[in-house]
Motif scaffolding. Sequence first.
Motif, PDB file in Angstrom:
ATOM      1  N   TRP A  87       2.146  -4.344   4.136  1.00 46.39           N
ATOM      2  CA  TRP A  87       2.544  -4.943   2.862  1.00 46.39           C
ATOM      3  C   TRP A  87       3.787  -5.783   3.092  1.00 46.39           C
ATOM      4  O   TRP A  87       4.769  -5.321   3.694  1.00 46.39           O
ATOM      5  CB  TRP A  87       2.808  -3.845   1.844  1.00 46.39           C
ATOM      6  CG  TRP A  87       3.147  -4.332   0.462  1.00 46.39           C
ATOM      7  CD1 TRP A  87       2.834  -5.535  -0.099  1.00 46.39           C
ATOM      8  CD2 TRP A  87       3.855  -3.602  -0.549  1.00 46.39           C
ATOM      9  NE1 TRP A  87       3.296  -5.606  -1.387  1.00 46.39           N
ATOM     10  CE2 TRP A  87       3.926  -4.434  -1.689  1.00 46.39           C
ATOM     11  CE3 TRP A  87       4.421  -2.323  -0.581  1.00 46.39           C
ATOM     12  CZ2 TRP A  87       4.568  -4.023  -2.864  1.00 46.39           C
ATOM     13  CZ3 TRP A  87       5.046  -1.910  -1.750  1.00 46.39           C
ATOM     14  CH2 TRP A  87       5.117  -2.761  -2.882  1.00 46.39           C
TER      15      TRP A  87
ATOM     16  N   ASP B  86       7.131  -4.255   2.271  1.00 45.33           N
ATOM     17  CA  ASP B  86       7.644  -3.288   3.236  1.00 45.33           C
ATOM     18  C   ASP B  86       8.277  -3.995   4.426  1.00 45.33           C
ATOM     19  O   ASP B  86       9.334  -3.593   4.922  1.00 45.33           O
ATOM     20  CB  ASP B  86       6.523  -2.370   3.718  1.00 45.33           C
ATOM     21  CG  ASP B  86       6.213  -1.243   2.741  1.00 45.33           C
ATOM     22  OD1 ASP B  86       6.899  -1.133   1.707  1.00 45.33           O
ATOM     23  OD2 ASP B  86       5.265  -0.475   3.009  1.00 45.33           O
TER      24      ASP B  86
ATOM     25  N   GLY C 233       2.358  -1.495   9.164  1.00 48.84           N
ATOM     26  CA  GLY C 233       2.001  -0.298   8.432  1.00 48.84           C
ATOM     27  C   GLY C 233       1.630   0.844   9.360  1.00 48.84           C
ATOM     28  O   GLY C 233       1.020   0.637  10.413  1.00 48.84           O
TER      29      GLY C 233
ATOM     30  N   GLU D 220      -8.745   1.367  -4.865  1.00 54.25           N
ATOM     31  CA  GLU D 220      -7.566   1.117  -5.693  1.00 54.25           C
ATOM     32  C   GLU D 220      -7.935   0.481  -7.027  1.00 54.25           C
ATOM     33  O   GLU D 220      -7.254   0.689  -8.034  1.00 54.25           O
ATOM     34  CB  GLU D 220      -6.580   0.208  -4.946  1.00 54.25           C
ATOM     35  CG  GLU D 220      -5.853   0.888  -3.803  1.00 54.25           C
ATOM     36  CD  GLU D 220      -4.946   2.011  -4.267  1.00 54.25           C
ATOM     37  OE1 GLU D 220      -4.400   1.935  -5.380  1.00 54.25           O
ATOM     38  OE2 GLU D 220      -4.794   2.988  -3.509  1.00 54.25           O
TER      39      GLU D 220
ATOM     40  N   ARG E  88       5.926   3.473   6.358  1.00 51.35           N
ATOM     41  CA  ARG E  88       5.040   4.467   5.759  1.00 51.35           C
ATOM     42  C   ARG E  88       3.600   4.141   6.139  1.00 51.35           C
ATOM     43  O   ARG E  88       3.310   3.080   6.683  1.00 51.35           O
ATOM     44  CB  ARG E  88       5.201   4.479   4.246  1.00 51.35           C
ATOM     45  CG  ARG E  88       4.957   3.151   3.564  1.00 51.35           C
ATOM     46  CD  ARG E  88       5.124   3.283   2.063  1.00 51.35           C
ATOM     47  NE  ARG E  88       5.512   2.032   1.438  1.00 51.35           N
ATOM     48  CZ  ARG E  88       5.770   1.902   0.131  1.00 51.35           C
ATOM     49  NH1 ARG E  88       5.665   2.958  -0.666  1.00 51.35           N
ATOM     50  NH2 ARG E  88       6.142   0.753  -0.373  1.00 51.35           N
ATOM     51  N   SER E  89       2.692   5.058   5.840  1.00 51.52           N
ATOM     52  CA  SER E  89       1.292   4.838   6.202  1.00 51.52           C
ATOM     53  C   SER E  89       0.756   3.608   5.473  1.00 51.52           C
ATOM     54  O   SER E  89       1.164   3.302   4.344  1.00 51.52           O
ATOM     55  CB  SER E  89       0.448   6.058   5.842  1.00 51.52           C
ATOM     56  OG  SER E  89       0.233   6.136   4.444  1.00 51.52           O
ATOM     57  N   TRP E  90      -0.154   2.930   6.130  1.00 52.95           N
ATOM     58  CA  TRP E  90      -0.720   1.721   5.521  1.00 52.95           C
ATOM     59  C   TRP E  90      -1.410   2.041   4.204  1.00 52.95           C
ATOM     60  O   TRP E  90      -1.359   1.240   3.253  1.00 52.95           O
ATOM     61  CB  TRP E  90      -1.695   1.040   6.483  1.00 52.95           C
ATOM     62  CG  TRP E  90      -3.006   1.753   6.670  1.00 52.95           C
ATOM     63  CD1 TRP E  90      -3.327   2.654   7.637  1.00 52.95           C
ATOM     64  CD2 TRP E  90      -4.170   1.637   5.834  1.00 52.95           C
ATOM     65  NE1 TRP E  90      -4.615   3.110   7.471  1.00 52.95           N
ATOM     66  CE2 TRP E  90      -5.153   2.511   6.377  1.00 52.95           C
ATOM     67  CE3 TRP E  90      -4.491   0.910   4.696  1.00 52.95           C
ATOM     68  CZ2 TRP E  90      -6.423   2.654   5.815  1.00 52.95           C
ATOM     69  CZ3 TRP E  90      -5.752   1.052   4.125  1.00 52.95           C
ATOM     70  CH2 TRP E  90      -6.713   1.908   4.678  1.00 52.95           C
ATOM     71  N   ARG E  91      -2.015   3.246   4.103  1.00 52.11           N
ATOM     72  CA  ARG E  91      -2.742   3.594   2.880  1.00 52.11           C
ATOM     73  C   ARG E  91      -1.786   3.834   1.713  1.00 52.11           C
ATOM     74  O   ARG E  91      -2.062   3.413   0.579  1.00 52.11           O
ATOM     75  CB  ARG E  91      -3.606   4.850   3.132  1.00 52.11           C
ATOM     76  CG  ARG E  91      -4.585   5.145   1.992  1.00 52.11           C
ATOM     77  CD  ARG E  91      -5.599   4.033   1.833  1.00 52.11           C
ATOM     78  NE  ARG E  91      -6.473   4.205   0.688  1.00 52.11           N
ATOM     79  CZ  ARG E  91      -6.180   3.873  -0.570  1.00 52.11           C
ATOM     80  NH1 ARG E  91      -4.982   3.334  -0.840  1.00 52.11           N
ATOM     81  NH2 ARG E  91      -7.045   4.043  -1.542  1.00 52.11           N
ATOM     82  N   ALA E  92      -0.659   4.515   1.994  1.00 51.10           N
ATOM     83  CA  ALA E  92       0.342   4.729   0.944  1.00 51.10           C
ATOM     84  C   ALA E  92       0.940   3.397   0.503  1.00 51.10           C
ATOM     85  O   ALA E  92       1.196   3.182  -0.690  1.00 51.10           O
ATOM     86  CB  ALA E  92       1.430   5.666   1.448  1.00 51.10           C
ATOM     87  N   ALA E  93       1.148   2.511   1.463  1.00 51.61           N
ATOM     88  CA  ALA E  93       1.705   1.197   1.128  1.00 51.61           C
ATOM     89  C   ALA E  93       0.748   0.396   0.254  1.00 51.61           C
ATOM     90  O   ALA E  93       1.170  -0.311  -0.673  1.00 51.61           O
ATOM     91  CB  ALA E  93       2.033   0.429   2.400  1.00 51.61           C
TER      92      ALA E  93
ATOM     93  N   SER F  29      -1.420   1.551  -1.929  1.00 49.29           N
ATOM     94  CA  SER F  29      -1.326   2.079  -3.289  1.00 49.29           C
ATOM     95  C   SER F  29      -0.060   1.580  -3.974  1.00 49.29           C
ATOM     96  O   SER F  29      -0.088   1.189  -5.144  1.00 49.29           O
ATOM     97  CB  SER F  29      -1.336   3.609  -3.265  1.00 49.29           C
ATOM     98  OG  SER F  29      -2.583   4.112  -2.826  1.00 49.29           O
ATOM     99  N   ALA F  30       1.044   1.565  -3.232  1.00 48.00           N
ATOM    100  CA  ALA F  30       2.300   1.078  -3.795  1.00 48.00           C
ATOM    101  C   ALA F  30       2.215  -0.405  -4.130  1.00 48.00           C
ATOM    102  O   ALA F  30       2.764  -0.862  -5.151  1.00 48.00           O
ATOM    103  CB  ALA F  30       3.443   1.334  -2.815  1.00 48.00           C
TER     104      ALA F  30
END
Length: 287
Positions: free
Chosen positions: A184, A187, A209, A225, A267-272, A274-275
């Motif tokens: 992201w 990030d 990520g 998402e 942070r993990s690419w998946r958490a990013a 979602s953010a």
Amino acid sequence: MTRWLITGAGGMLGTALRAALAGRQPVALGRADLDVTERGAVEKALATHRPDVVLNAAAYTAVDAAETEHAAAYAGNAEGPAVLAAACAGAGARLLHVSTDYVFSGDATAPYEPGDPTGPRTVYGASKLAGEQAVLAASPRHHVVRTAWLYGAGGPNFVSTMARLAREGRDPDVVDDQCGSPTWAADLAAALVELGGSDVPGGVLHFAGGGRTTWFGLARAVFEELGADPQRVRPCGTDRFPRPAPRPAYSVLGDGAWRAAGLTPPRSWRAALSAAFAAEGDALRGR
């Protein structure tokens, strides 16, 4: 107070950098404001604004077009960074230059670390590597930060394309044999600002990520998402989408050097992801 200057401020990363530095009054120069290949203009900008840190988000990013537009690719990715790096060194400013996973061959089986041998297979990758070399030669204080699979609200990218297809009710076939780490832009921007405010010695670092996936995996995550059925996304091989510039099969960048420098790990690419949708959902959806 640190004085910041952003080049390429109108692009996706430049937009994220402006947001990350909101409240710190950065000087934000887009392509129309500053051509980084023009030495006189660059030196004048640095003399006028006297930045402590320059964040270079200016680049030629047309990967396929670069195969025939050699001069344009090298102007944006090699000559521009060389001019900027030399001018920053002369003005006493630190340069943070953003590069890419394309400087590697893409045939690894473990995450690439900054010291691993490079071997670009495209004109785009070769031009970015030349830019890296120019930046590092200009000053030991300068940084090259490689990233990969960048997406965000400030420009066209894979995530926004998949969001559009989901919204339009289309069921895409997406490549499942290329592996990387989606990043992201917000990030990456925050990471660059942290690095610029630190005393980490110059050199090459990686920031992308955390973890890894394929384009197919990323596409399904985008559909999730948006509340769309991820099964609508179907896997396929790279051979289904031949391109002028070959895509790396493996683009995962290791963050060992970043962590060792005491910087905040990605942070993990998946958490990013979602953010990103929580913060920029309308823009990523094209609304």
